[in-house]
Scaffold this motif. Sequence first.
Motif, PDB file in Angstrom:
ATOM      1  N   ILE A  38       0.688  -1.135   0.083  1.00  0.00           N
ATOM      2  CA  ILE A  38       0.074   0.233  -0.022  1.00  0.00           C
ATOM      3  C   ILE A  38       1.395   1.827  -0.113  1.00  0.00           C
ATOM      4  O   ILE A  38       0.125   2.343  -0.403  1.00  0.00           O
ATOM      5  N   ALA A  39       2.187   1.586   0.374  1.00  0.00           N
ATOM      6  CA  ALA A  39       2.829   2.449   0.500  1.00  0.00           C
ATOM      7  C   ALA A  39       3.330   2.872  -1.211  1.00  0.00           C
ATOM      8  O   ALA A  39       4.086   4.205  -0.692  1.00  0.00           O
ATOM      9  N   GLU A  40       2.761   2.142  -2.055  1.00  0.00           N
ATOM     10  CA  GLU A  40       2.627   2.141  -2.992  1.00  0.00           C
ATOM     11  C   GLU A  40       1.843   2.566  -4.159  1.00  0.00           C
ATOM     12  O   GLU A  40       2.135   3.916  -5.201  1.00  0.00           O
ATOM     13  N   GLU A  43      -3.329   6.456  -2.301  1.00  0.00           N
ATOM     14  CA  GLU A  43      -4.768   6.300  -2.267  1.00  0.00           C
ATOM     15  C   GLU A  43      -4.890   4.745  -1.658  1.00  0.00           C
ATOM     16  O   GLU A  43      -5.980   5.029  -0.231  1.00  0.00           O
ATOM     17  N   LEU A  44      -4.812   3.790  -1.480  1.00  0.00           N
ATOM     18  CA  LEU A  44      -4.120   3.080  -0.340  1.00  0.00           C
ATOM     19  C   LEU A  44      -4.346   3.432   1.071  1.00  0.00           C
ATOM     20  O   LEU A  44      -4.478   2.949   1.928  1.00  0.00           O
ATOM     21  N   GLN A  45      -3.294   3.535   0.793  1.00  0.00           N
ATOM     22  CA  GLN A  45      -2.040   4.133   2.303  1.00  0.00           C
ATOM     23  C   GLN A  45      -3.470   4.897   3.179  1.00  0.00           C
ATOM     24  O   GLN A  45      -3.414   4.413   3.883  1.00  0.00           O
ATOM     25  N   GLU A  46      -3.494   5.900   2.702  1.00  0.00           N
ATOM     26  CA  GLU A  46      -4.337   6.187   3.385  1.00  0.00           C
ATOM     27  C   GLU A  46      -5.862   5.368   3.905  1.00  0.00           C
ATOM     28  O   GLU A  46      -6.394   6.313   4.925  1.00  0.00           O
ATOM     29  N   TRP A  50      -3.497   1.787   8.837  1.00  0.00           N
ATOM     30  CA  TRP A  50      -3.221   1.618  10.286  1.00  0.00           C
ATOM     31  C   TRP A  50      -4.123  -0.058  10.299  1.00  0.00           C
ATOM     32  O   TRP A  50      -4.252  -0.245  11.736  1.00  0.00           O
ATOM     33  N   LEU A  51      -4.619  -0.508   9.269  1.00  0.00           N
ATOM     34  CA  LEU A  51      -5.475  -1.248   9.125  1.00  0.00           C
ATOM     35  C   LEU A  51      -4.966  -2.862   9.084  1.00  0.00           C
ATOM     36  O   LEU A  51      -4.870  -3.994   9.152  1.00  0.00           O
TER      37      LEU A  51
END
Length: 79
Positions: A38-40, A43-46, A50-51
């Motif tokens: 998700i770091a890439e 949108e997924l990181q946001e 934390w999940l």
Amino acid sequence: MSAFYLLTKPNCPLCTQAIQLLHSLDLEEPVELGVVDIAEQQELQEEYGWLVPVFIRGKDDAELRWPFDANQLLEFVEQ
């Protein structure tokens, strides 16, 4: 063969545990696993920052969010 995705991020010990749980399951059929960092993707990181770890079932986009145990993961994979 069922397709699943694991949302993960770098240096995530819980993500490593989730993969180990998946490998420990006694499955009737193999699963196809895609690992998504998700770091890439901002949108997924946001959404999942934390999940993680989060397993996503490809056929219906259902999610299994941490914490989960082997029994919960087995039930999720076999649905």
